[in-house]
Design a protein around this motif. Structure first.
Motif, PDB file in Angstrom:
ATOM      1  N   LEU A 117       0.829  -1.200   0.000  1.00 31.13           N
ATOM      2  CA  LEU A 117       0.000   0.000   0.000  1.00 31.13           C
ATOM      3  C   LEU A 117       0.867   1.255   0.000  1.00 31.13           C
ATOM      4  N   TYR A 118       1.898   1.278   0.832  1.00 30.65           N
ATOM      5  CA  TYR A 118       2.803   2.423   0.895  1.00 30.65           C
ATOM      6  C   TYR A 118       3.420   2.695  -0.478  1.00 30.65           C
ATOM      7  N   GLY A 119       3.798   1.637  -1.186  1.00 33.42           N
ATOM      8  CA  GLY A 119       4.386   1.788  -2.504  1.00 33.42           C
ATOM      9  C   GLY A 119       3.419   2.417  -3.493  1.00 33.42           C
ATOM     10  N   ARG A 120       2.167   1.970  -3.470  1.00 33.92           N
ATOM     11  CA  ARG A 120       1.159   2.548  -4.370  1.00 33.92           C
ATOM     12  C   ARG A 120       0.897   4.006  -4.031  1.00 33.92           C
ATOM     13  N   LEU A 121       0.812   4.310  -2.743  1.00 34.10           N
ATOM     14  CA  LEU A 121       0.565   5.697  -2.334  1.00 34.10           C
ATOM     15  C   LEU A 121       1.738   6.610  -2.664  1.00 34.10           C
ATOM     16  N   GLU A 122       2.944   6.084  -2.526  1.00 35.76           N
ATOM     17  CA  GLU A 122       4.140   6.885  -2.822  1.00 35.76           C
ATOM     18  C   GLU A 122       4.172   7.287  -4.299  1.00 35.76           C
ATOM     19  N   LYS A 123       3.731   6.391  -5.173  1.00 34.48           N
ATOM     20  CA  LYS A 123       3.662   6.709  -6.602  1.00 34.48           C
ATOM     21  C   LYS A 123       2.692   7.848  -6.873  1.00 34.48           C
ATOM     22  N   LEU A 124       1.711   8.022  -5.992  1.00 34.80           N
ATOM     23  CA  LEU A 124       0.739   9.101  -6.129  1.00 34.80           C
ATOM     24  C   LEU A 124       1.183  10.367  -5.403  1.00 34.80           C
ATOM     25  N   GLY A 125       2.358  10.311  -4.774  1.00 38.60           N
ATOM     26  CA  GLY A 125       2.896  11.486  -4.103  1.00 38.60           C
ATOM     27  C   GLY A 125       2.553  11.578  -2.625  1.00 38.60           C
ATOM     28  N   TYR A 126       2.081  10.480  -2.037  1.00 42.63           N
ATOM     29  CA  TYR A 126       1.721  10.477  -0.623  1.00 42.63           C
ATOM     30  C   TYR A 126       2.698   9.622   0.167  1.00 42.63           C
ATOM     31  N   LYS A 127       2.874   9.983   1.415  1.00 40.93           N
ATOM     32  CA  LYS A 127       3.671   9.153   2.319  1.00 40.93           C
ATOM     33  C   LYS A 127       2.843   8.941   3.579  1.00 40.93           C
ATOM     34  N   VAL A 128       2.579   7.682   3.871  1.00 42.41           N
ATOM     35  CA  VAL A 128       1.754   7.317   5.018  1.00 42.41           C
ATOM     36  C   VAL A 128       2.498   6.244   5.802  1.00 42.41           C
ATOM     37  N   GLU A 129       2.387   6.307   7.107  1.00 43.94           N
ATOM     38  CA  GLU A 129       2.981   5.279   7.949  1.00 43.94           C
ATOM     39  C   GLU A 129       2.082   5.071   9.152  1.00 43.94           C
ATOM     40  N   LEU A 130       1.792   3.822   9.450  1.00 44.20           N
ATOM     41  CA  LEU A 130       0.955   3.508  10.611  1.00 44.20           C
ATOM     42  C   LEU A 130       1.831   3.208  11.821  1.00 44.20           C
ATOM     43  N   THR A 131       1.341   3.605  12.970  1.00 43.07           N
ATOM     44  CA  THR A 131       2.045   3.296  14.219  1.00 43.07           C
ATOM     45  C   THR A 131       1.835   1.827  14.569  1.00 43.07           C
ATOM     46  N   GLU A 132       2.619   1.342  15.484  1.00 42.55           N
ATOM     47  CA  GLU A 132       2.448  -0.037  15.954  1.00 42.55           C
ATOM     48  C   GLU A 132       1.072  -0.225  16.582  1.00 42.55           C
ATOM     49  N   ASP A 133       0.570   0.818  17.265  1.00 43.10           N
ATOM     50  CA  ASP A 133      -0.769   0.743  17.859  1.00 43.10           C
ATOM     51  C   ASP A 133      -1.836   0.558  16.789  1.00 43.10           C
TER      52      ASP A 133
END
Length: 56
Positions: A22-38
């Motif tokens: 998912l992160y890879g697909r979003l990065e191609k769209l110019g987004y950076k997302v990261e989920l916490t361990e929680d």
């Protein structure tokens, strides 16, 4: 076919693999997302792993 039950560590690994996709697909769209361990733990508790894998 018989499948062994997944342990929490297996579920966490699956979540990490799917989130990295998912992160890879979003990065191609110019987004950076990261989920916490929680947040990842919520997926484990709320059957989110099935949702995470099915939705793409």
């Amino acid at each position: 076919m018989i499948f062994n039950s997944l342990v929490q560590d297996d579920i966490k690994k699956i979540i990490d693999i799917e989130l990295n996709k998912l992160y890879g697909r979003l990065e191609k769209l110019g987004y950076k997302v990261e989920l916490t361990e929680d947040a990842k733990t919520l997926f484990q508790k709320k059957d989110g792993i099935k949702t995470l894998v099915q939705d793409h």
